[in-house]
Design a protein around this motif. Structure first.
Motif, PDB file in Angstrom:
ATOM      1  N   GLN A 440     -30.318 -34.477 -48.107  1.00 54.96           N
ATOM      2  CA  GLN A 440     -30.265 -33.947 -49.459  1.00 54.96           C
ATOM      3  C   GLN A 440     -29.017 -34.422 -50.202  1.00 54.96           C
ATOM      4  O   GLN A 440     -28.969 -34.391 -51.425  1.00 54.96           O
ATOM      5  CB  GLN A 440     -30.261 -32.415 -49.408  1.00 54.96           C
ATOM      6  CG  GLN A 440     -31.527 -31.802 -48.861  1.00 54.96           C
ATOM      7  CD  GLN A 440     -32.631 -31.749 -49.893  1.00 54.96           C
ATOM      8  OE1 GLN A 440     -32.450 -31.233 -50.983  1.00 54.96           O
ATOM      9  NE2 GLN A 440     -33.782 -32.319 -49.540  1.00 54.96           N
ATOM     10  N   VAL A 441     -28.018 -34.839 -49.430  1.00 53.37           N
ATOM     11  CA  VAL A 441     -26.725 -35.218 -50.007  1.00 53.37           C
ATOM     12  C   VAL A 441     -26.439 -36.708 -49.827  1.00 53.37           C
ATOM     13  O   VAL A 441     -25.955 -37.375 -50.746  1.00 53.37           O
ATOM     14  CB  VAL A 441     -25.597 -34.387 -49.362  1.00 53.37           C
ATOM     15  CG1 VAL A 441     -24.231 -34.817 -49.890  1.00 53.37           C
ATOM     16  CG2 VAL A 441     -25.826 -32.891 -49.619  1.00 53.37           C
ATOM     17  N   PHE A 442     -26.748 -37.247 -48.634  1.00 60.91           N
ATOM     18  CA  PHE A 442     -26.419 -38.634 -48.311  1.00 60.91           C
ATOM     19  C   PHE A 442     -27.698 -39.476 -48.268  1.00 60.91           C
ATOM     20  O   PHE A 442     -28.652 -39.117 -47.559  1.00 60.91           O
ATOM     21  CB  PHE A 442     -25.714 -38.714 -46.956  1.00 60.91           C
ATOM     22  CG  PHE A 442     -24.371 -38.047 -46.912  1.00 60.91           C
ATOM     23  CD1 PHE A 442     -23.243 -38.700 -47.380  1.00 60.91           C
ATOM     24  CD2 PHE A 442     -24.237 -36.750 -46.413  1.00 60.91           C
ATOM     25  CE1 PHE A 442     -21.996 -38.084 -47.331  1.00 60.91           C
ATOM     26  CE2 PHE A 442     -23.010 -36.128 -46.361  1.00 60.91           C
ATOM     27  CZ  PHE A 442     -21.882 -36.794 -46.832  1.00 60.91           C
ATOM     28  N   PRO A 443     -27.732 -40.593 -48.964  1.00 60.21           N
ATOM     29  CA  PRO A 443     -28.922 -41.456 -48.933  1.00 60.21           C
ATOM     30  C   PRO A 443     -29.228 -42.010 -47.555  1.00 60.21           C
ATOM     31  O   PRO A 443     -30.382 -42.264 -47.219  1.00 60.21           O
ATOM     32  CB  PRO A 443     -28.568 -42.586 -49.909  1.00 60.21           C
ATOM     33  CG  PRO A 443     -27.496 -42.031 -50.790  1.00 60.21           C
ATOM     34  CD  PRO A 443     -26.720 -41.080 -49.927  1.00 60.21           C
ATOM     35  N   SER A 444     -28.182 -42.201 -46.738  1.00 59.30           N
ATOM     36  CA  SER A 444     -28.367 -42.812 -45.421  1.00 59.30           C
ATOM     37  C   SER A 444     -27.843 -41.877 -44.344  1.00 59.30           C
ATOM     38  O   SER A 444     -26.675 -41.494 -44.354  1.00 59.30           O
ATOM     39  CB  SER A 444     -27.630 -44.157 -45.358  1.00 59.30           C
ATOM     40  OG  SER A 444     -27.771 -44.744 -44.081  1.00 59.30           O
ATOM     41  N   VAL A 445     -28.735 -41.486 -43.416  1.00 55.89           N
ATOM     42  CA  VAL A 445     -28.355 -40.631 -42.284  1.00 55.89           C
ATOM     43  C   VAL A 445     -28.974 -41.221 -41.030  1.00 55.89           C
ATOM     44  O   VAL A 445     -30.187 -41.424 -40.955  1.00 55.89           O
ATOM     45  CB  VAL A 445     -28.848 -39.179 -42.468  1.00 55.89           C
ATOM     46  CG1 VAL A 445     -28.466 -38.340 -41.254  1.00 55.89           C
ATOM     47  CG2 VAL A 445     -28.286 -38.566 -43.753  1.00 55.89           C
ATOM     48  N   GLU A 446     -28.153 -41.523 -40.031  1.00 55.86           N
ATOM     49  CA  GLU A 446     -28.628 -42.069 -38.768  1.00 55.86           C
ATOM     50  C   GLU A 446     -28.186 -41.184 -37.619  1.00 55.86           C
ATOM     51  O   GLU A 446     -27.129 -40.543 -37.678  1.00 55.86           O
ATOM     52  CB  GLU A 446     -28.100 -43.488 -38.560  1.00 55.86           C
ATOM     53  CG  GLU A 446     -28.538 -44.478 -39.629  1.00 55.86           C
ATOM     54  CD  GLU A 446     -30.045 -44.706 -39.674  1.00 55.86           C
ATOM     55  OE1 GLU A 446     -30.726 -44.423 -38.658  1.00 55.86           O
ATOM     56  OE2 GLU A 446     -30.541 -45.151 -40.719  1.00 55.86           O
ATOM     57  N   ALA A 447     -28.987 -41.163 -36.562  1.00 51.12           N
ATOM     58  CA  ALA A 447     -28.714 -40.312 -35.405  1.00 51.12           C
ATOM     59  C   ALA A 447     -28.465 -41.145 -34.160  1.00 51.12           C
ATOM     60  O   ALA A 447     -29.096 -42.203 -33.963  1.00 51.12           O
ATOM     61  CB  ALA A 447     -29.884 -39.354 -35.165  1.00 51.12           C
ATOM     62  N   PHE A 448     -27.561 -40.672 -33.312  1.00 55.17           N
ATOM     63  CA  PHE A 448     -27.238 -41.315 -32.039  1.00 55.17           C
ATOM     64  C   PHE A 448     -27.332 -40.258 -30.937  1.00 55.17           C
ATOM     65  O   PHE A 448     -26.756 -39.178 -31.053  1.00 55.17           O
ATOM     66  CB  PHE A 448     -25.820 -41.897 -32.058  1.00 55.17           C
ATOM     67  CG  PHE A 448     -25.584 -42.920 -33.126  1.00 55.17           C
ATOM     68  CD1 PHE A 448     -25.587 -44.276 -32.831  1.00 55.17           C
ATOM     69  CD2 PHE A 448     -25.353 -42.522 -34.447  1.00 55.17           C
ATOM     70  CE1 PHE A 448     -25.365 -45.216 -33.824  1.00 55.17           C
ATOM     71  CE2 PHE A 448     -25.130 -43.453 -35.445  1.00 55.17           C
ATOM     72  CZ  PHE A 448     -25.143 -44.809 -35.134  1.00 55.17           C
ATOM     73  N   GLY A 449     -28.053 -40.588 -29.871  1.00 54.65           N
ATOM     74  CA  GLY A 449     -28.167 -39.686 -28.732  1.00 54.65           C
ATOM     75  C   GLY A 449     -27.244 -40.121 -27.614  1.00 54.65           C
ATOM     76  O   GLY A 449     -27.430 -41.211 -27.038  1.00 54.65           O
ATOM     77  N   VAL A 450     -26.267 -39.294 -27.278  1.00 54.57           N
ATOM     78  CA  VAL A 450     -25.251 -39.680 -26.308  1.00 54.57           C
ATOM     79  C   VAL A 450     -25.733 -39.471 -24.874  1.00 54.57           C
ATOM     80  O   VAL A 450     -25.256 -40.119 -23.951  1.00 54.57           O
ATOM     81  CB  VAL A 450     -23.940 -38.899 -26.571  1.00 54.57           C
ATOM     82  CG1 VAL A 450     -22.847 -39.310 -25.586  1.00 54.57           C
ATOM     83  CG2 VAL A 450     -23.471 -39.135 -28.003  1.00 54.57           C
ATOM     84  N   GLY A 451     -26.703 -38.574 -24.660  1.00 55.18           N
ATOM     85  CA  GLY A 451     -27.177 -38.287 -23.317  1.00 55.18           C
ATOM     86  C   GLY A 451     -28.283 -39.235 -22.869  1.00 55.18           C
ATOM     87  O   GLY A 451     -28.689 -40.150 -23.592  1.00 55.18           O
ATOM     88  N   TYR A 452     -28.791 -38.989 -21.665  1.00 59.58           N
ATOM     89  CA  TYR A 452     -29.837 -39.837 -21.099  1.00 59.58           C
ATOM     90  C   TYR A 452     -31.221 -39.317 -21.456  1.00 59.58           C
ATOM     91  O   TYR A 452     -32.052 -40.042 -21.991  1.00 59.58           O
ATOM     92  CB  TYR A 452     -29.664 -39.940 -19.578  1.00 59.58           C
ATOM     93  CG  TYR A 452     -28.403 -40.681 -19.181  1.00 59.58           C
ATOM     94  CD1 TYR A 452     -28.350 -42.070 -19.227  1.00 59.58           C
ATOM     95  CD2 TYR A 452     -27.258 -39.995 -18.787  1.00 59.58           C
ATOM     96  CE1 TYR A 452     -27.199 -42.758 -18.872  1.00 59.58           C
ATOM     97  CE2 TYR A 452     -26.099 -40.670 -18.435  1.00 59.58           C
ATOM     98  CZ  TYR A 452     -26.079 -42.059 -18.482  1.00 59.58           C
ATOM     99  OH  TYR A 452     -24.930 -42.738 -18.142  1.00 59.58           O
ATOM    100  N   ASN A 459     -24.908 -34.266 -26.827  1.00 55.55           N
ATOM    101  CA  ASN A 459     -24.197 -34.610 -28.053  1.00 55.55           C
ATOM    102  C   ASN A 459     -25.071 -35.527 -28.893  1.00 55.55           C
ATOM    103  O   ASN A 459     -25.435 -36.621 -28.460  1.00 55.55           O
ATOM    104  CB  ASN A 459     -22.873 -35.318 -27.737  1.00 55.55           C
ATOM    105  CG  ASN A 459     -21.866 -34.400 -27.083  1.00 55.55           C
ATOM    106  OD1 ASN A 459     -21.693 -34.432 -25.864  1.00 55.55           O
ATOM    107  ND2 ASN A 459     -21.203 -33.576 -27.884  1.00 55.55           N
ATOM    108  N   VAL A 460     -25.417 -35.078 -30.077  1.00 60.52           N
ATOM    109  CA  VAL A 460     -26.135 -35.910 -31.049  1.00 60.52           C
ATOM    110  C   VAL A 460     -25.156 -36.184 -32.187  1.00 60.52           C
ATOM    111  O   VAL A 460     -24.618 -35.261 -32.798  1.00 60.52           O
ATOM    112  CB  VAL A 460     -27.401 -35.222 -31.567  1.00 60.52           C
ATOM    113  CG1 VAL A 460     -28.069 -36.076 -32.647  1.00 60.52           C
ATOM    114  CG2 VAL A 460     -28.377 -34.959 -30.423  1.00 60.52           C
ATOM    115  N   ILE A 461     -24.923 -37.450 -32.449  1.00 57.74           N
ATOM    116  CA  ILE A 461     -23.989 -37.862 -33.487  1.00 57.74           C
ATOM    117  C   ILE A 461     -24.783 -38.275 -34.718  1.00 57.74           C
ATOM    118  O   ILE A 461     -25.691 -39.115 -34.640  1.00 57.74           O
ATOM    119  CB  ILE A 461     -23.102 -39.028 -33.022  1.00 57.74           C
ATOM    120  CG1 ILE A 461     -22.434 -38.690 -31.678  1.00 57.74           C
ATOM    121  CG2 ILE A 461     -22.072 -39.370 -34.086  1.00 57.74           C
ATOM    122  CD1 ILE A 461     -21.500 -37.502 -31.716  1.00 57.74           C
ATOM    123  N   LEU A 462     -24.446 -37.674 -35.855  1.00 57.98           N
ATOM    124  CA  LEU A 462     -25.100 -37.996 -37.122  1.00 57.98           C
ATOM    125  C   LEU A 462     -24.098 -38.733 -38.007  1.00 57.98           C
ATOM    126  O   LEU A 462     -23.004 -38.238 -38.267  1.00 57.98           O
ATOM    127  CB  LEU A 462     -25.593 -36.721 -37.810  1.00 57.98           C
ATOM    128  CG  LEU A 462     -26.558 -35.863 -36.971  1.00 57.98           C
ATOM    129  CD1 LEU A 462     -26.886 -34.568 -37.697  1.00 57.98           C
ATOM    130  CD2 LEU A 462     -27.824 -36.630 -36.636  1.00 57.98           C
TER     131      LEU A 462
END
Length: 521
Positions: A440-452, A459-462
């Motif tokens: 709703q605020v940022f045009p670009s949002v990506e996710a990273f999954g740190v676990g297996y 930890n999910v990094i956005l």
């Protein structure tokens, strides 16, 4: 055969009136201090349970709910008992039993908390609250209606309304005083174990005074004092066994803070735990980061220019990430906003914060800090604020807060946020809701999954930006084995990022409910 309708009193009218006045004063004091005691116990209980069950909404909900139900049951029983036994020593026995149980709470906590913590962050707090606080709550809840009955009897039941109003007023005032004294003084100056012993001792003295006023000679007072002494010694001396590697431990307004060391130089690991959760760590000999998710501040270096001239970290952890930024970019202005000033002091003493003069730590709430930041902007803002492993401060997880973050980013700046959730599957609702809200605020949002396992909490990094940050990872070559490759390979494919129609706002924020649902699954 007539039935006595008032506490036993002397027969001379003047003496009887004076004695009745003493009883009313005493009952008022009892209800005031009983109201204060229940709030001291309730507020201190949060700090008692947090190291095992976390400082979360689930712990507070279970604790408050159990005490309210116990108080309700006590109210009913107190009225029944006062009708069946209209004698002042009933108050003494209620207070004595509540005192002994309160004095035993620290010891019972040591016996049951570790085992019940295995039941999870929802069921565990409920069970331990029942074990520790249900019975004292019932007994203290019974004091008020019994006091109303006896107060009224001293006036021959001619002013029942006044009796109920006076007792209710004094009990509420006591609860008010107990709340403020606990929050603003006791927890800052005394250990939790000592607070429970002190509350129990006050109740014990009131019980003895009740027996004296009821003219019960010798026996009850001695029995109560002996039981209280035993309970006080057991509760006051109960301590958990020394934890392996513990080098620092203290209570603050917000957390139970612990610092642990393991390993030997030059490969030591020093971790910071707030309540039941590991919040960060580093190698104290080299300053190197030891937790995989801490490396993700470097996502800001994927853009051009690959440098950070200013950074803000929301949540200090163990100060590893801000110190890394300052070490890699010595001219960078690095700010850390941490709500608990004691965490900052621990950072100075145990996590090298004083060695990095360009890292400025601010003891404040992150949202208030940003509102007061004026036109200040940063290249990187990293959100890592948690109340325990499973509790995000709800006001830091809304569209309005993320807009405030965006307003303080440089045009090419990035916002990186750490959450504990699954990447996909039935436990990914939190990830889906966060992504929907951030978009709703940022045009670009990506996710990273740190676990297996992507269907389990991790930890999910956005990573959020006004620019297309995916192109920074998919349209470039990176050296195999480099830090860039290690981070980029955890990027969640675009088609598998979970979706949600729920957007978190200040008005409607179901973050806690979503987390609870995920835990139950």
């Amino acid at each position: 055969m007539s039935r006595s309708t008032s506490p036993k009193t002397p027969e001379t009218p003047a003496v009887e009136n004076a004695y009745a006045h003493q009883i009313r004063l005493f009952l008022g004091a009892v209800c005031f201090f009983a109201g204060a005691a229940i709030m001291v116990v309730e507020i201190s209980a949060f700090r008692l349970l947090a190291p095992y069950f976390g400082n979360t909404i689930y712990t507070s909900t279970a604790l408050i709910g159990v005490i309210l139900v116990a108080f309700s049951v006590g109210g009913y029983l107190g009225g029944r008992l006062a009708d069946r036994k209209p004698a002042l020593d009933l108050i003494g026995w209620l207070l004595a039993a509540a005192a002994v149980l309160t004095l035993f709470i620290p010891a019972l906590h040591m016996v049951f908390s570790l085992g019940l913590s295995a039941y999870g962050v929802i069921t565990g707090p409920l069970l331990i609250s029942l074990v520790l606080f249900a019975c004292p709550g019932v007994l203290l809840g019974a004091v008020s209606p019994a006091s109303v009955r006896f107060y009224s009897l001293t006036q021959k039941d001619t002013h029942v309304g006044m009796a109920a109003g006076t007792i209710s007023m004094l009990g509420s005032l006591g609860s008010f005083v107990g709340t403020f004294v606990s929050g603003f003084y006791l927890l800052a100056n005394f250990g939790v174990r000592g607070i429970f012993v002190g509350a129990g001792a006050v109740l014990l003295l009131l019980a003895v005074a009740s027996f004296i006023l009821a003219k019960k000679a010798g026996g009850p007072q001695v029995q109560v004092l002996i039981a209280g002494l035993i309970a006080g010694v057991v509760g006051g001396t109960s301590e958990r066994p020394p934890l392996i590697g513990l080098i620092h431990e203290r209570e603050s307004f917000y957390h139970h803070i612990s610092v642990y060391d393991e390993g030997e130089a030059p490969h030591r690991r020093r971790t910071l735990a707030l309540d039941s959760t590991q919040e960060g760590g580093m190698n104290p000999d080299t300053g190197e980061l030891i937790l995989p998710y801490q490396e993700y501040w470097k996502l800001a270096l994927l853009r051009e220019p690959a440098e950070v001239s200013s950074a803000l970290f929301i949540g200090a952890g163990a100060f590893g990430m801000p110190e890394n930024v300052s070490r890699d970019f010595p001219k960078a202005a690095v700010d850390v906003v941490e709500i608990d000033p004691q965490v900052i002091e621990v950072g100075r003493k145990y996590f090298k914060l004083d060695e990095y003069p360009r890292v400025n730590a601010h003891a404040d709430d992150a949202r208030r800090f940003l509102r007061q930041a004026g036109g200040q902007k940063w290249d990187l803002i990293f959100g890592d604020a948690y109340n325990g492993r499973h509790a995000i401060p709800s006001h830091l997880a809304t569209r309005e807060f993320f807009q405030l973050v965006a307003d303080h980013l440089e045009p090419k700046g990035v916002y990186v946020m750490n959450i504990i959730a699954a990447v996909n599957g039935p436990k990914a609702d939190l990830t889906a809701g966060m992504v929907a809200t951030l978009r709703q605020v940022f045009p670009s949002v990506e996710a990273f999954g740190v676990g297996y396992r992507k269907d389990e909490p991790q930890n999910v990094i956005l990573m959020c930006s006004r620019e297309n940050v995916r192109a920074l990872m998919t349209d470039r070559y990176v050296t195999p084995g480099s830090w860039q490759e290690k981070l980029i390979r955890t990027l969640v494919p675009a088609g598998t990022v979970p979706r949600s129609q729920v957007v978190f706002s200040d008005d409607h924020n179901p973050v806690d409910a979503i987390i609870a649902r995920g835990l139950l699954e």
